[in-house]
Design a protein around this motif. Structure first.
Motif, PDB file in Angstrom:
ATOM      1  N   ASN A 299       9.023  11.612  21.807  1.00 24.66           N
ATOM      2  CA  ASN A 299       9.744  12.672  21.089  1.00 24.66           C
ATOM      3  C   ASN A 299      11.194  12.273  20.807  1.00 24.66           C
ATOM      4  O   ASN A 299      12.100  13.097  20.830  1.00 24.66           O
ATOM      5  CB  ASN A 299       9.702  13.986  21.864  1.00 24.66           C
ATOM      6  CG  ASN A 299       8.291  14.481  22.085  1.00 24.66           C
ATOM      7  OD1 ASN A 299       7.485  14.474  21.159  1.00 24.66           O
ATOM      8  ND2 ASN A 299       7.986  14.903  23.300  1.00 24.66           N
ATOM      9  N   ASN A 300      11.391  10.984  20.582  1.00 25.69           N
ATOM     10  CA  ASN A 300      12.709  10.471  20.237  1.00 25.69           C
ATOM     11  C   ASN A 300      12.629   9.926  18.814  1.00 25.69           C
ATOM     12  O   ASN A 300      12.420   8.745  18.601  1.00 25.69           O
ATOM     13  CB  ASN A 300      13.140   9.376  21.219  1.00 25.69           C
ATOM     14  CG  ASN A 300      14.477   8.760  20.834  1.00 25.69           C
ATOM     15  OD1 ASN A 300      15.300   9.394  20.212  1.00 25.69           O
ATOM     16  ND2 ASN A 300      14.666   7.507  21.207  1.00 25.69           N
ATOM     17  N   GLY A 301      12.760  10.814  17.849  1.00 27.63           N
ATOM     18  CA  GLY A 301      12.604  10.424  16.460  1.00 27.63           C
ATOM     19  C   GLY A 301      11.163  10.505  15.995  1.00 27.63           C
ATOM     20  O   GLY A 301      10.891  10.835  14.851  1.00 27.63           O
ATOM     21  N   SER A 302      10.217  10.200  16.862  1.00 28.91           N
ATOM     22  CA  SER A 302       8.789  10.322  16.572  1.00 28.91           C
ATOM     23  C   SER A 302       8.100  10.774  17.849  1.00 28.91           C
ATOM     24  O   SER A 302       8.692  10.781  18.927  1.00 28.91           O
ATOM     25  CB  SER A 302       8.214   8.975  16.092  1.00 28.91           C
ATOM     26  OG  SER A 302       8.295   8.005  17.119  1.00 28.91           O
ATOM     27  N   GLN A 303       6.839  11.158  17.708  1.00 28.44           N
ATOM     28  CA  GLN A 303       6.102  11.646  18.867  1.00 28.44           C
ATOM     29  C   GLN A 303       5.980  10.559  19.928  1.00 28.44           C
ATOM     30  O   GLN A 303       6.179  10.811  21.115  1.00 28.44           O
ATOM     31  CB  GLN A 303       4.711  12.119  18.440  1.00 28.44           C
ATOM     32  CG  GLN A 303       4.722  13.337  17.558  1.00 28.44           C
ATOM     33  CD  GLN A 303       5.087  14.593  18.322  1.00 28.44           C
ATOM     34  OE1 GLN A 303       4.814  14.720  19.498  1.00 28.44           O
ATOM     35  NE2 GLN A 303       5.737  15.523  17.641  1.00 28.44           N
TER      36      GLN A 303
ATOM     37  N   LEU B 232       1.271  11.272  11.896  1.00 29.15           N
ATOM     38  CA  LEU B 232       0.339  10.163  11.698  1.00 29.15           C
ATOM     39  C   LEU B 232       0.687   9.385  10.437  1.00 29.15           C
ATOM     40  O   LEU B 232       0.599   8.142  10.417  1.00 29.15           O
ATOM     41  CB  LEU B 232      -1.088  10.706  11.628  1.00 29.15           C
ATOM     42  CG  LEU B 232      -2.188   9.674  11.467  1.00 29.15           C
ATOM     43  CD1 LEU B 232      -2.246   8.769  12.686  1.00 29.15           C
ATOM     44  CD2 LEU B 232      -3.536  10.349  11.242  1.00 29.15           C
ATOM     45  N   SER B 233       1.068  10.080   9.394  1.00 29.67           N
ATOM     46  CA  SER B 233       1.477   9.385   8.166  1.00 29.67           C
ATOM     47  C   SER B 233       2.687   8.502   8.420  1.00 29.67           C
ATOM     48  O   SER B 233       2.745   7.350   7.974  1.00 29.67           O
ATOM     49  CB  SER B 233       1.776  10.411   7.075  1.00 29.67           C
ATOM     50  OG  SER B 233       0.659  11.236   6.823  1.00 29.67           O
ATOM     51  N   ASN B 234       3.667   9.037   9.156  1.00 24.27           N
ATOM     52  CA  ASN B 234       4.846   8.237   9.472  1.00 24.27           C
ATOM     53  C   ASN B 234       4.483   7.031  10.339  1.00 24.27           C
ATOM     54  O   ASN B 234       5.023   5.937  10.147  1.00 24.27           O
ATOM     55  CB  ASN B 234       5.882   9.103  10.188  1.00 24.27           C
ATOM     56  CG  ASN B 234       6.467  10.172   9.289  1.00 24.27           C
ATOM     57  OD1 ASN B 234       6.453  10.055   8.060  1.00 24.27           O
ATOM     58  ND2 ASN B 234       6.979  11.233   9.886  1.00 24.27           N
ATOM     59  N   ALA B 235       3.569   7.235  11.307  1.00 20.14           N
ATOM     60  CA  ALA B 235       3.217   6.141  12.214  1.00 20.14           C
ATOM     61  C   ALA B 235       2.501   5.023  11.472  1.00 20.14           C
ATOM     62  O   ALA B 235       2.800   3.839  11.662  1.00 20.14           O
ATOM     63  CB  ALA B 235       2.356   6.678  13.358  1.00 20.14           C
TER      64      ALA B 235
ATOM     65  N   LEU C  64       5.476  -1.385  19.149  1.00 17.03           N
ATOM     66  CA  LEU C  64       5.565   0.051  19.385  1.00 17.03           C
ATOM     67  C   LEU C  64       4.971   0.851  18.244  1.00 17.03           C
ATOM     68  O   LEU C  64       4.441   1.949  18.462  1.00 17.03           O
ATOM     69  CB  LEU C  64       7.035   0.444  19.602  1.00 17.03           C
ATOM     70  CG  LEU C  64       7.692  -0.091  20.872  1.00 17.03           C
ATOM     71  CD1 LEU C  64       9.132   0.388  20.972  1.00 17.03           C
ATOM     72  CD2 LEU C  64       6.921   0.326  22.117  1.00 17.03           C
ATOM     73  N   ALA C  65       5.036   0.329  17.034  1.00 15.04           N
ATOM     74  CA  ALA C  65       4.440   1.041  15.902  1.00 15.04           C
ATOM     75  C   ALA C  65       2.922   1.112  16.044  1.00 15.04           C
ATOM     76  O   ALA C  65       2.309   2.150  15.758  1.00 15.04           O
ATOM     77  CB  ALA C  65       4.825   0.355  14.587  1.00 15.04           C
ATOM     78  N   ILE C  66       2.299   0.027  16.507  1.00 18.24           N
ATOM     79  CA  ILE C  66       0.849   0.053  16.738  1.00 18.24           C
ATOM     80  C   ILE C  66       0.516   1.025  17.863  1.00 18.24           C
ATOM     81  O   ILE C  66      -0.452   1.798  17.783  1.00 18.24           O
ATOM     82  CB  ILE C  66       0.344  -1.364  17.062  1.00 18.24           C
ATOM     83  CG1 ILE C  66       0.588  -2.300  15.861  1.00 18.24           C
ATOM     84  CG2 ILE C  66      -1.122  -1.350  17.445  1.00 18.24           C
ATOM     85  CD1 ILE C  66       0.207  -3.727  16.132  1.00 18.24           C
ATOM     86  N   LYS C  67       1.316   0.994  18.913  1.00 20.87           N
ATOM     87  CA  LYS C  67       1.092   1.943  20.010  1.00 20.87           C
ATOM     88  C   LYS C  67       1.254   3.381  19.549  1.00 20.87           C
ATOM     89  O   LYS C  67       0.501   4.281  19.977  1.00 20.87           O
ATOM     90  CB  LYS C  67       2.056   1.622  21.154  1.00 20.87           C
ATOM     91  CG  LYS C  67       1.881   2.465  22.410  1.00 20.87           C
ATOM     92  CD  LYS C  67       2.762   3.696  22.447  1.00 20.87           C
ATOM     93  CE  LYS C  67       4.221   3.362  22.360  1.00 20.87           C
ATOM     94  NZ  LYS C  67       5.058   4.587  22.369  1.00 20.87           N
ATOM     95  N   ASN C  68       2.209   3.631  18.685  1.00 22.98           N
ATOM     96  CA  ASN C  68       2.447   5.002  18.211  1.00 22.98           C
ATOM     97  C   ASN C  68       1.292   5.529  17.370  1.00 22.98           C
ATOM     98  O   ASN C  68       1.031   6.737  17.363  1.00 22.98           O
ATOM     99  CB  ASN C  68       3.747   5.065  17.419  1.00 22.98           C
ATOM    100  CG  ASN C  68       4.976   4.965  18.307  1.00 22.98           C
ATOM    101  OD1 ASN C  68       4.888   5.168  19.521  1.00 22.98           O
ATOM    102  ND2 ASN C  68       6.112   4.645  17.725  1.00 22.98           N
ATOM    103  N   VAL C  69       0.600   4.654  16.657  1.00 24.71           N
ATOM    104  CA  VAL C  69      -0.576   5.119  15.915  1.00 24.71           C
ATOM    105  C   VAL C  69      -1.662   5.572  16.890  1.00 24.71           C
ATOM    106  O   VAL C  69      -2.307   6.612  16.694  1.00 24.71           O
ATOM    107  CB  VAL C  69      -1.088   4.012  14.977  1.00 24.71           C
ATOM    108  CG1 VAL C  69      -2.404   4.428  14.319  1.00 24.71           C
ATOM    109  CG2 VAL C  69      -0.055   3.707  13.915  1.00 24.71           C
ATOM    110  N   GLN C  70      -1.874   4.800  17.969  1.00 25.50           N
ATOM    111  CA  GLN C  70      -2.823   5.233  18.990  1.00 25.50           C
ATOM    112  C   GLN C  70      -2.368   6.538  19.631  1.00 25.50           C
ATOM    113  O   GLN C  70      -3.186   7.391  19.970  1.00 25.50           O
ATOM    114  CB  GLN C  70      -2.974   4.140  20.048  1.00 25.50           C
ATOM    115  CG  GLN C  70      -3.461   2.805  19.529  1.00 25.50           C
ATOM    116  CD  GLN C  70      -4.894   2.854  19.045  1.00 25.50           C
ATOM    117  OE1 GLN C  70      -5.643   3.754  19.391  1.00 25.50           O
ATOM    118  NE2 GLN C  70      -5.293   1.885  18.233  1.00 25.50           N
TER     119      GLN C  70
END
Length: 851
Positions: free
Chosen positions: A345-349, A518-521, A586-592
């Motif tokens: 929750n720091n800029g993104s979920q 999800l779109s952002n991720a 981290l971007a790949i992790k954020n999609v998961q």
């Protein structure tokens, strides 16, 4: 005389009442001064801050914590090479507070999530399942009263023929009350009455009455029915809905919150892990830039001392200033600044990368999330490398999966189900209270409670008369109660409708927020990979520029400004490359994270813990005592649908479980076979790959640079020297420090020993494992071969070329005297084919000629 005694007793009672709770207001000041000298005693006692007397619990990781590592710490630290999988496993095993980021446990302890929250909700005596079931417990109530009466009566009729009644009485009453799930209340009551008085009309001087009665009260309209009682419980107040089903839904909601807390903690652990990785790599880049600036300063200083061309005073000062600038950046990169790192929750979920640019602070933050001692004399060093494979997610599959697997959605749907049931239960309160009441009573009367002998008269014993059954009574009736207007019931209905509409609107907004996140991720994955390619090209070009400018400077074809500027750009390019590398991971992790599959991605399964051994023994004993009981009828239960079945936690999209999944902690997973060149990786949810088995977007990259492009660095040793007690470089000196010839890491300094991934030391953290082959073996020796979604993706990743076997590659081995580079090794033909195809189509990564 009796009148005098009565007045004395009344006077004494009045004194007690006056000197009781408010006696101080009647005391004179002189009387108070005999006890307290002044008001300061009161003020001092009232204003003092006291410390609570509680039991101290020391788990050994607070009071005995060692001194933290600092910039001025001498000696060589002992490294602890830790993989990401081990870090997540230790965090799940050690942490009682889930993901305390930002000191929440210290500032707002009521807002943190712990591993006890779901159990606390389940055991709540007001809103938990046991509390709701307690309404149907059988209640035993009993009372016994003894009475002595001595009174004068004005009427002979009321005294049974006497005006002075003397009586000894006793009343014993006991009853069992049970409420059924249908709302019916059953009562079994026993009533014993003893009466001995001097009434001349009595048949016996004393007599007993013994009554046994059975009673039931069944609601025909309001409060009746199995569904209503399982939802609302035995509550008779509109709006107060707390049945067994509602209590169970509260537990399911708390389980969803627990899963969210576990997911956030796993995400924060991975964020902190890659923050620490970037801290090391950023420190490498800063040390390399500082060493290059130092070498330039030495050469210019030598010319300055000899008075030769190129050694002018302004050039020497300019080179010196650049060295000190990078020396300060090295010190900051080593220790770090007190800033927030990457967290959820720091800029993104899932959290946007925000490193604090420091090894020591990032390492302590990782220890905090893992539940380990903050300082133990060792320094955690990441043993995993970020993936360089290009990953693309199928939008349709990922979108559907995110809207189904996200625990926030499941929690909100349980909330909606709760509101629907509350609305259904509140409709029942619009009905009038119409109860069917029935009672049957057996009476017994006699001069004694129990008469013994064979020739017993009709009223010799009350218990004997009761068993004869000559005195029996019954009663049947209907009771109606209905409030005119039913304003409270209508208000409860209206509130339930509004709460249901509110929660449905919240669910829709949550789905919209998930689609946006999800779109952002997914967009950020593509951006991070493109930036990764660009920053690699920039880094490669910066190194070539430094080499060219150094050659031109040596031949007097370039100025010092160009050389120093080229070195600065090279340092910035190195930092930007490692930053983009971590951002891509981290971007790949954020999609998961956004898909709701982060726990499955890390092979984490949530299940209820086992019972104590004593509980199994008690259950077996109770089952033995029950014997074989004939089943008469099924227990009543709610006929509506509550859930859709067991939630498949570790299933990939498209798979349908044949039976409910259960955790199998005792099962030994088979060891996977070595990966060959013709290996077909398993499918990864949401990742697009070719039909032939070869990934379309996964490419290998040769990171080999020309020999000598990166100088040998002394990681974490650039700020202190082992053989000298004075500072590394004093500000007053205008002479650059001399080269440190033969400087090697002292593995035995300060009592530490080097810790590698293949040779664990005695100080390694040991974790209890169920299938551990030998007691005391550290976790790093027993790798977890359980296949996971993460390992499936990594199997598709053609990483850096490996030497001999994958287990020998340690990207941080000999970290103090090795720069941020990988050794050149032969590339397999299959990987060369991918390299050639990739370079021919994209032409973004500069590749060397194949050997």
């Amino acid at each position: 005389m009796n009148f005098f005694k009565a007045r004395i007793i009344l006077l004494f009672a009045a004194v007690v009442l006056l000197l009781g709770p408010g006696c101080s207001r009647f005391l004179s000041n002189s009387f108070q001064e005999e006890f307290v000298e002044s008001d300061e005693t009161y003020q001092r006692a009232l204003t003092q801050i006291e410390y609570p007397d509680v039991e101290d619990i020391d788990e050994g990781d607070t009071i005995g914590t060692q001194m933290p590592a600092t910039v001025s710490s001498p000696g060589t630290p002992e490294y602890w090479d830790l993989s990401l999988q081990e870090a997540v496993k230790m965090a799940l095993q050690s942490s009682k507070v889930l993901g305390d980021v930002g000191g929440v446990a210290l500032n707002t302890p009521a807002g943190v999530h712990t591993k006890y929250d779901a159990a606390i909700t389940e055991a709540d005596p007001r809103y938990g399942v046991p509390g709701a079931l307690s309404a149907y417990d059988t209640t035993l109530s009993a009372s016994t009263y003894f009475e002595k009466n001595d009174k004068a009566l004005n009427n002979v009729f009321f005294g049974g023929g006497t005006r002075l009644l003397r009586q000894d009485a006793m009343v014993v009453q006991a009853q069992l009350t049970k409420r059924a799930m249908t709302g019916t209340e059953f009562t079994l009551r026993d009533y014993i009455d003893y009466d001995a008085n001097n009434s001349p009309g009595n048949q016996f001087p004393h007599a007993y009455q013994n009554n046994i009665e059975m009673e039931f009260r069944h609601p025909l309209m309001q409060g009746g029915g199995i569904s209503f009682n399982q939802i609302a419980g035995p509550s008779g107040t509109p709006g107060v809905i707390n049945g067994v089903i509602i209590a169970r839904i509260n537990t399911d909601i708390s389980l969803g919150e627990f899963e969210i807390a576990v997911r956030d903690m796993v995400s924060d652990v991975e964020n902190a892990y890659w923050d620490l990785y970037f801290g090391y790599r950023d420190l490498d880049a800063k040390i390399m830039a500082r060493d290059s600036a130092l070498e330039t300063w030495r050469r210019i200083h030598a010319l300055y001392v000899n008075g030769r061309r190129g050694g002018e005073a302004e050039k020497e000062a300019q080179a010196r200033e650049q060295y000190f600038r990078y020396q300060a950046e090295v010190e900051n990169a080593l220790s770090g600044r007190l800033l927030n790192g990457t967290h959820t929750n720091n800029g993104s979920q899932g959290g946007t990368f925000q490193s604090n640019h420091g090894v020591y602070i990032a390492e302590r933050r990782l220890r905090m999330l893992m539940g380990l001692p903050i300082n133990d004399g060792r320094l955690i060093r990441p043993a995993d490398e970020p993936s360089l494979a290009k990953v693309e997610f199928n939008w349709e599959e990922t979108l559907v999966e995110s809207l189904e697997r996200r625990p926030e959605i499941r929690r909100q749907r349980w909330q909606i189900k709760k509101r629907e049931l509350e609305l259904e239960a509140n409709k029942n309160f619009l009905k009038p209270e119409l109860d069917l009441i029935g009672r049957y009573r057996w009476r017994g009367f006699g001069k004694n409670f129990l008469a013994e002998g064979s020739n017993v008269g009709e009223f010799d014993g009350a218990l004997n008369s009761l068993f004869d059954g000559n005195l029996q009574e019954w009663q049947m009736g209907i009771e109606l109660s209905v409030p005119l207007g039913k304003r409270q019931a209508h208000a409860a209905m209206r509130q339930a409708e509004l709460m249901l509409a509110r929660d449905r609107a919240i669910l829709h907004e949550q789905e919209r927020a998930i689609v946006q996140s999800l779109s952002n991720a997914i967009s950020d994955v593509d951006r991070a990979y493109a930036v990764l390619q660009t920053t690699f090209n920039r880094r490669h070009a910066a190194r070539q520029e430094v080499a060219a400018v150094e050659a031109a400077y040596e031949s007097d074809n370039a100025t010092l400004d160009l050389l120093l500027e080229a070195q600065r750009r090279q340092a910035e390019a190195d930092g930007s490359y490692y930053r983009s590398l971590v951002e891509y991971s981290l971007a790949i992790k954020n999609v998961q994270f956004e898909k709701g599959s982060l726990l499955a991605y890390n092979n984490i399964y949530l299940a209820e813990g086992g019972w104590p051994e004593k509980a199994y023994m008690d259950a077996a004993e109770r089952e033995r005592l029950r014997g074989h009981v004939r089943k008469i009828a099924d227990a009543p239960e709610y006929t509506g649908a509550l859930s859709q079945g067991v939630y498949p936690q570790l299933l990939t999209p498209g798979e349908v479980p044949t039976e409910p999944m259960q955790p199998t902690p005792q099962t030994v997973e088979p060891t996977p076979e070595p990966v060959t060149d013709n290996f077909t990786p398993p499918p990864v949810p949401g990742v697009t790959q070719g039909t032939s088995g070869n990934p379309e977007f996964i490419q290998a990259i040769d990171f080999d640079e020309s020999p000598g492009a990166e100088k040998s660095i002394q990681n974490l040793e650039g700020t202190a020297r082992e053989n000298e007690g004075e500072v590394y470089f004093t500000p007053q000196s205008m002479v650059p420090p001399g080269p440190e010839s033969g400087l090697q890491p002292n593995a035995s300094a300060a009592g530490f020993s080097a810790l590698t991934a293949t040779e664990p030391q005695e100080g390694a953290v040991r974790l209890p494992t169920q299938n551990q082959p030998e007691a005391g073996v550290p976790l790093s020796v027993v790798p977890d071969t359980t296949p996971t979604l993460r390992s499936a993706r990594q199997n598709q990743t053609l990483k850096f070329p490996l030497k001999e076997h994958s287990g020998s590659q340690d990207p941080f081995k000999n970290y103090r005297n090795a720069g941020p580079r990988w050794e050149p090794v032969p590339i397999p033909e299959a990987k060369q084919r991918n390299l050639n195809d990739f370079s021919g189509e994209v032409k973004r990564f500069p590749l060397k000629e194949s050997n």
